[in-house]
Design a protein around this motif. Sequence first.
Motif, mmCIF file in Angstrom:
data_model
loop_
_atom_site.group_PDB
_atom_site.id
_atom_site.type_symbol
_atom_site.label_atom_id
_atom_site.label_comp_id
_atom_site.label_asym_id
_atom_site.label_seq_id
_atom_site.Cartn_x
_atom_site.Cartn_y
_atom_site.Cartn_z
ATOM 1 N N ILE A 2 1.578 2.501 -4.725
ATOM 2 C CA ILE A 2 1.562 1.714 -3.499
ATOM 3 C C ILE A 2 0.112 1.330 -3.207
ATOM 4 O O ILE A 2 -0.781 2.185 -3.219
ATOM 5 C CB ILE A 2 2.142 2.513 -2.317
ATOM 6 C CG1 ILE A 2 3.607 2.891 -2.597
ATOM 7 C CG2 ILE A 2 2.046 1.717 -1.017
ATOM 8 C CD1 ILE A 2 4.169 3.917 -1.621
ATOM 9 N N TYR A 3 -0.133 0.062 -2.975
ATOM 10 C CA TYR A 3 -1.457 -0.425 -2.605
ATOM 11 C C TYR A 3 -1.415 -0.887 -1.150
ATOM 12 O O TYR A 3 -0.504 -1.629 -0.755
ATOM 13 C CB TYR A 3 -1.879 -1.598 -3.490
ATOM 14 C CG TYR A 3 -2.151 -1.212 -4.920
ATOM 15 C CD1 TYR A 3 -3.429 -0.846 -5.334
ATOM 16 C CD2 TYR A 3 -1.127 -1.210 -5.865
ATOM 17 C CE1 TYR A 3 -3.683 -0.491 -6.653
ATOM 18 C CE2 TYR A 3 -1.368 -0.844 -7.188
ATOM 19 C CZ TYR A 3 -2.640 -0.490 -7.575
ATOM 20 O OH TYR A 3 -2.886 -0.131 -8.877
ATOM 21 N N THR A 4 -2.377 -0.457 -0.360
ATOM 22 C CA THR A 4 -2.502 -0.954 1.010
ATOM 23 C C THR A 4 -3.723 -1.864 1.080
ATOM 24 O O THR A 4 -4.763 -1.565 0.494
ATOM 25 C CB THR A 4 -2.639 0.190 2.025
ATOM 26 O OG1 THR A 4 -3.857 0.911 1.789
ATOM 27 C CG2 THR A 4 -1.455 1.153 1.913
ATOM 28 N N VAL A 5 -3.588 -2.963 1.799
ATOM 29 C CA VAL A 5 -4.679 -3.929 1.927
ATOM 30 C C VAL A 5 -5.022 -4.066 3.408
ATOM 31 O O VAL A 5 -4.182 -4.468 4.213
ATOM 32 C CB VAL A 5 -4.281 -5.300 1.345
ATOM 33 C CG1 VAL A 5 -5.438 -6.290 1.496
ATOM 34 C CG2 VAL A 5 -3.881 -5.171 -0.124
ATOM 35 N N THR A 6 -6.261 -3.729 3.752
ATOM 36 C CA THR A 6 -6.759 -3.860 5.121
ATOM 37 C C THR A 6 -7.928 -4.830 5.105
ATOM 38 O O THR A 6 -9.009 -4.490 4.610
ATOM 39 C CB THR A 6 -7.209 -2.497 5.692
ATOM 40 O OG1 THR A 6 -6.172 -1.534 5.487
ATOM 41 C CG2 THR A 6 -7.517 -2.606 7.171
ATOM 42 N N LEU A 7 -7.717 -6.025 5.628
ATOM 43 C CA LEU A 7 -8.749 -7.062 5.559
ATOM 44 C C LEU A 7 -9.829 -6.878 6.624
ATOM 45 O O LEU A 7 -10.940 -7.393 6.460
ATOM 46 C CB LEU A 7 -8.107 -8.444 5.704
ATOM 47 C CG LEU A 7 -7.103 -8.813 4.604
ATOM 48 C CD1 LEU A 7 -6.527 -10.200 4.861
ATOM 49 C CD2 LEU A 7 -7.743 -8.748 3.219
ATOM 50 N N ASN A 8 -9.517 -6.180 7.707
ATOM 51 C CA ASN A 8 -10.491 -6.016 8.794
ATOM 52 C C ASN A 8 -10.485 -4.568 9.291
ATOM 53 O O ASN A 8 -10.101 -4.292 10.427
ATOM 54 C CB ASN A 8 -10.163 -6.979 9.940
ATOM 55 C CG ASN A 8 -11.375 -7.331 10.779
ATOM 56 O OD1 ASN A 8 -12.509 -7.003 10.422
ATOM 57 N ND2 ASN A 8 -11.153 -7.990 11.884
ATOM 58 N N LEU A 46 0.869 8.092 4.143
ATOM 59 C CA LEU A 46 1.485 8.266 2.822
ATOM 60 C C LEU A 46 1.023 9.568 2.179
ATOM 61 O O LEU A 46 1.817 10.282 1.554
ATOM 62 C CB LEU A 46 1.151 7.077 1.917
ATOM 63 C CG LEU A 46 1.913 5.781 2.196
ATOM 64 C CD1 LEU A 46 1.313 4.626 1.394
ATOM 65 C CD2 LEU A 46 3.394 5.937 1.861
ATOM 66 N N LYS A 47 -0.250 9.880 2.335
ATOM 67 C CA LYS A 47 -0.767 11.136 1.769
ATOM 68 C C LYS A 47 -0.058 12.332 2.376
ATOM 69 O O LYS A 47 0.227 13.319 1.684
ATOM 70 C CB LYS A 47 -2.272 11.224 2.032
ATOM 71 C CG LYS A 47 -2.955 12.369 1.301
ATOM 72 C CD LYS A 47 -2.945 12.114 -0.207
ATOM 73 C CE LYS A 47 -3.680 13.207 -0.963
ATOM 74 N NZ LYS A 47 -3.675 12.945 -2.427
ATOM 75 N N GLU A 52 1.488 8.763 -3.169
ATOM 76 C CA GLU A 52 0.137 8.322 -3.517
ATOM 77 C C GLU A 52 -0.029 6.830 -3.246
ATOM 78 O O GLU A 52 0.902 6.035 -3.394
ATOM 79 C CB GLU A 52 -0.165 8.614 -4.992
ATOM 80 C CG GLU A 52 -0.223 10.105 -5.311
ATOM 81 C CD GLU A 52 -1.297 10.824 -4.513
ATOM 82 O OE1 GLU A 52 -2.413 10.282 -4.374
ATOM 83 O OE2 GLU A 52 -1.016 11.937 -4.025
ATOM 84 N N SER A 53 -1.237 6.461 -2.844
ATOM 85 C CA SER A 53 -1.555 5.049 -2.627
ATOM 86 C C SER A 53 -3.003 4.807 -2.996
ATOM 87 O O SER A 53 -3.794 5.750 -3.143
ATOM 88 C CB SER A 53 -1.313 4.646 -1.168
ATOM 89 O OG SER A 53 -2.284 5.229 -0.320
ATOM 90 N N THR A 54 -3.349 3.539 -3.113
ATOM 91 C CA THR A 54 -4.736 3.115 -3.284
ATOM 92 C C THR A 54 -5.052 2.135 -2.171
ATOM 93 O O THR A 54 -4.343 1.135 -1.991
ATOM 94 C CB THR A 54 -4.968 2.441 -4.646
ATOM 95 O OG1 THR A 54 -4.655 3.375 -5.688
ATOM 96 C CG2 THR A 54 -6.420 2.001 -4.802
ATOM 97 N N GLU A 74 -9.944 13.105 2.414
ATOM 98 C CA GLU A 74 -8.488 13.277 2.479
ATOM 99 C C GLU A 74 -7.814 13.059 1.126
ATOM 100 O O GLU A 74 -6.589 13.059 1.032
ATOM 101 C CB GLU A 74 -7.896 12.309 3.521
ATOM 102 C CG GLU A 74 -8.279 12.669 4.956
ATOM 103 C CD GLU A 74 -7.456 11.932 6.009
ATOM 104 O OE1 GLU A 74 -6.658 11.041 5.648
ATOM 105 O OE2 GLU A 74 -7.613 12.255 7.201
ATOM 106 N N LYS A 75 -8.643 12.866 0.085
ATOM 107 C CA LYS A 75 -8.160 12.711 -1.290
ATOM 108 C C LYS A 75 -7.242 11.494 -1.440
ATOM 109 O O LYS A 75 -6.227 11.530 -2.144
ATOM 110 C CB LYS A 75 -7.463 13.987 -1.771
ATOM 111 C CG LYS A 75 -8.396 15.194 -1.858
ATOM 112 C CD LYS A 75 -7.677 16.432 -2.378
ATOM 113 C CE LYS A 75 -8.657 17.557 -2.671
ATOM 114 N NZ LYS A 75 -9.528 17.916 -1.543
#
Length: 304
Positions: A2-8, A46-47, A52-54, A74-75
């Motif tokens: 799972i990838y999370t994208v935070t632009l701001n 998610l952790k 797992e995520s990036t 937080e690994k």
Amino acid sequence: MIYTVTLNPSIDYIVHVDDLKLGDLNRMTADFKLPGGKGINVSRILKRINAESTALGFLGGFTGTFISDWLTREKIQTNFTPVGEDTRINIKLKSDEETEINGLGPTVSNEEMQNLKQILSTVQADDIVVLSGSTPASLRKGFYEELIQIVKEKKTDFIIDTTGADLLNALPQEPLLVKPNNHELAELFNVEFQTIEDILPFGERLLTNGAKHAIISMAGDGALLFTPTGIYQSNVLKRPLKNSVGAGDSMIAGFVGTFAKNNDPIEAFKWGIACGSATAFSDDLATADLINELISEVVVEQIR
């Protein structure tokens, strides 16, 4: 993955002041700093549920270092795109009423935008990408659409948690999940809701327009899940309310973390309710212990 994208992203600076007096000297009774940003919140929850995520997005300056160091502790895996200006600071002022002062965010160059797109282009078909939150004012219009196009070319599922034109434009691209609250849904379609029944046709419209699933959160009335095979409503869990920041992000984390494992939207919805409620009952984001305590209390019923 799972990838999370935070632009701001942001540092959320939480300040407690008793009996705030504007125009006068006030002294804090407590304060603390947390990494902020909707996608970052998703990764942190998610952790806690062993998914797992990036975390991806733009980070810059000493404020960006604070966030990346926190996630490292937080690994949580990260692959942020560096930017030349500082990541913003948001002030959350808690007194008799809650007041927020949000920063604008850094100016992001075309090269930095391209660098993020290059990172995102490495996703695979069995990944899920979560696109969350507002965009810095410097980002060109339609940047979310550019990211969605990359994801679609890779045949990767995506979730988008935003509002307005960015949400409407994403629907034809068949997001795995959208999650407006009832007020955002009303604004999206320029209507008013008086009852839960009023909401149902417009939740269904989200699916008609392309979304695979939709969750409509309704604060004290629980939440609704719209699927191709039915509409479901959750109960409302009871604890003292402490924190509204991050509850919706926690709900998304509970949903996507569970759905990625079992492909069951009803079970995923239950975990979304548990995670979102646990954050609402906590000073920071939910702990794993509280999430696991609440999951047994979640009841989901099909209403149509």
